[in-house]
Design a protein around this motif. Structure first.
Motif, PDB file in Angstrom:
ATOM      1  N   TYR A  62     111.386  85.871  79.173  1.00  0.00           N
ATOM      2  CA  TYR A  62     112.325  84.729  79.733  1.00  0.00           C
ATOM      3  C   TYR A  62     113.004  84.297  78.541  1.00  0.00           C
ATOM      4  O   TYR A  62     112.541  83.814  77.685  1.00  0.00           O
ATOM      5  N   ASN A  70     116.632  82.725  76.258  1.00  0.00           N
ATOM      6  CA  ASN A  70     118.046  82.062  76.126  1.00  0.00           C
ATOM      7  C   ASN A  70     118.557  82.474  75.075  1.00  0.00           C
ATOM      8  O   ASN A  70     118.387  82.437  73.954  1.00  0.00           O
ATOM      9  N   ARG A 126     121.310  81.653  73.556  1.00  0.00           N
ATOM     10  CA  ARG A 126     121.914  80.469  72.555  1.00  0.00           C
ATOM     11  C   ARG A 126     120.492  80.081  71.918  1.00  0.00           C
ATOM     12  O   ARG A 126     120.988  79.226  70.762  1.00  0.00           O
ATOM     13  N   LYS A 165     116.518  74.445  80.851  1.00  0.00           N
ATOM     14  CA  LYS A 165     116.714  74.317  79.518  1.00  0.00           C
ATOM     15  C   LYS A 165     115.340  73.251  78.822  1.00  0.00           C
ATOM     16  O   LYS A 165     115.224  73.301  77.824  1.00  0.00           O
ATOM     17  N   LYS A 191     117.467  86.000  81.923  1.00  0.00           N
ATOM     18  CA  LYS A 191     118.024  85.038  81.245  1.00  0.00           C
ATOM     19  C   LYS A 191     117.880  83.813  82.174  1.00  0.00           C
ATOM     20  O   LYS A 191     118.648  83.595  83.189  1.00  0.00           O
ATOM     21  N   TYR A 192     116.810  82.931  81.935  1.00  0.00           N
ATOM     22  CA  TYR A 192     116.212  82.009  82.992  1.00  0.00           C
ATOM     23  C   TYR A 192     117.423  81.065  83.286  1.00  0.00           C
ATOM     24  O   TYR A 192     117.320  80.354  84.261  1.00  0.00           O
ATOM     25  N   LEU A 193     118.264  80.878  82.335  1.00  0.00           N
ATOM     26  CA  LEU A 193     119.430  79.748  82.729  1.00  0.00           C
ATOM     27  C   LEU A 193     120.412  80.324  83.447  1.00  0.00           C
ATOM     28  O   LEU A 193     120.906  79.609  84.425  1.00  0.00           O
ATOM     29  N   ASP A 194     120.316  81.824  83.920  1.00  0.00           N
ATOM     30  CA  ASP A 194     121.370  82.394  84.890  1.00  0.00           C
ATOM     31  C   ASP A 194     120.674  82.752  86.027  1.00  0.00           C
ATOM     32  O   ASP A 194     121.220  82.764  86.985  1.00  0.00           O
ATOM     33  N   GLU A 195     119.460  83.039  85.927  1.00  0.00           N
ATOM     34  CA  GLU A 195     118.698  83.457  86.873  1.00  0.00           C
ATOM     35  C   GLU A 195     117.295  82.431  87.130  1.00  0.00           C
ATOM     36  O   GLU A 195     116.328  82.686  86.421  1.00  0.00           O
ATOM     37  N   PRO A 196     117.614  81.279  87.801  1.00  0.00           N
ATOM     38  CA  PRO A 196     116.575  80.364  87.777  1.00  0.00           C
ATOM     39  C   PRO A 196     115.103  80.900  88.255  1.00  0.00           C
ATOM     40  O   PRO A 196     115.086  81.748  88.920  1.00  0.00           O
TER      41      PRO A 196
END
Length: 113
Positions: free
Chosen positions: A5, A7, A9, A87, A31-36
């Motif tokens: 999982y 990020n 950035r 986040k 990419k857990y910020l894009d794929e909750p």
């Protein structure tokens, strides 16, 4: 299957991803910020980590400080906060079968791959 999982950035998350790339193992990147992550999936991850939900929270995030800090929250409410504001989750998280670690430091990942 190994799952990270991730990020992009976050420097620590990039270090964890690099470690997996260099391992030669097959893995999946989420990419857990894009794929909750769903509540159920996050509950499973927390259980695999062997942590309380609060231990997975990045407590220096502005959203935590403004909306959650100092409140008496249940584990379920903390999970919902991380699902709503991904986040807030420590990163990277690497899952391999029935094992999971937070890749801080990235060497933690070596323990499960």
């Amino acid at each position: 299957m190994i799952t990270i999982y991730h990020n992009p950035r976050c420097r620590k998350s990039r270090e964890g991803l690099l470690l997996l790339e260099n391992s030669g193992k097959t893995f999946e990147v989420i990419k857990y910020l894009d794929e909750p992550i769903s509540e159920e999936k996050l509950k499973t991850i927390v259980k695999l980590l062997g942590l309380q939900p609060l231990e997975l929270v990045r407590k220096n995030e502005a959203i935590w400080k403004s909306d959650y800090k100092g409140k008496d929250l249940t584990d379920s409410q903390i999970i919902k906060a991380m699902v709503t504001h991904p986040k807030l989750m420590e990163r990277p998280i690497v899952v391999n079968g029935k094992q999971a670690v937070i890749g801080r430091p990235s060497e933690n990942i070596l323990n499960i791959i």
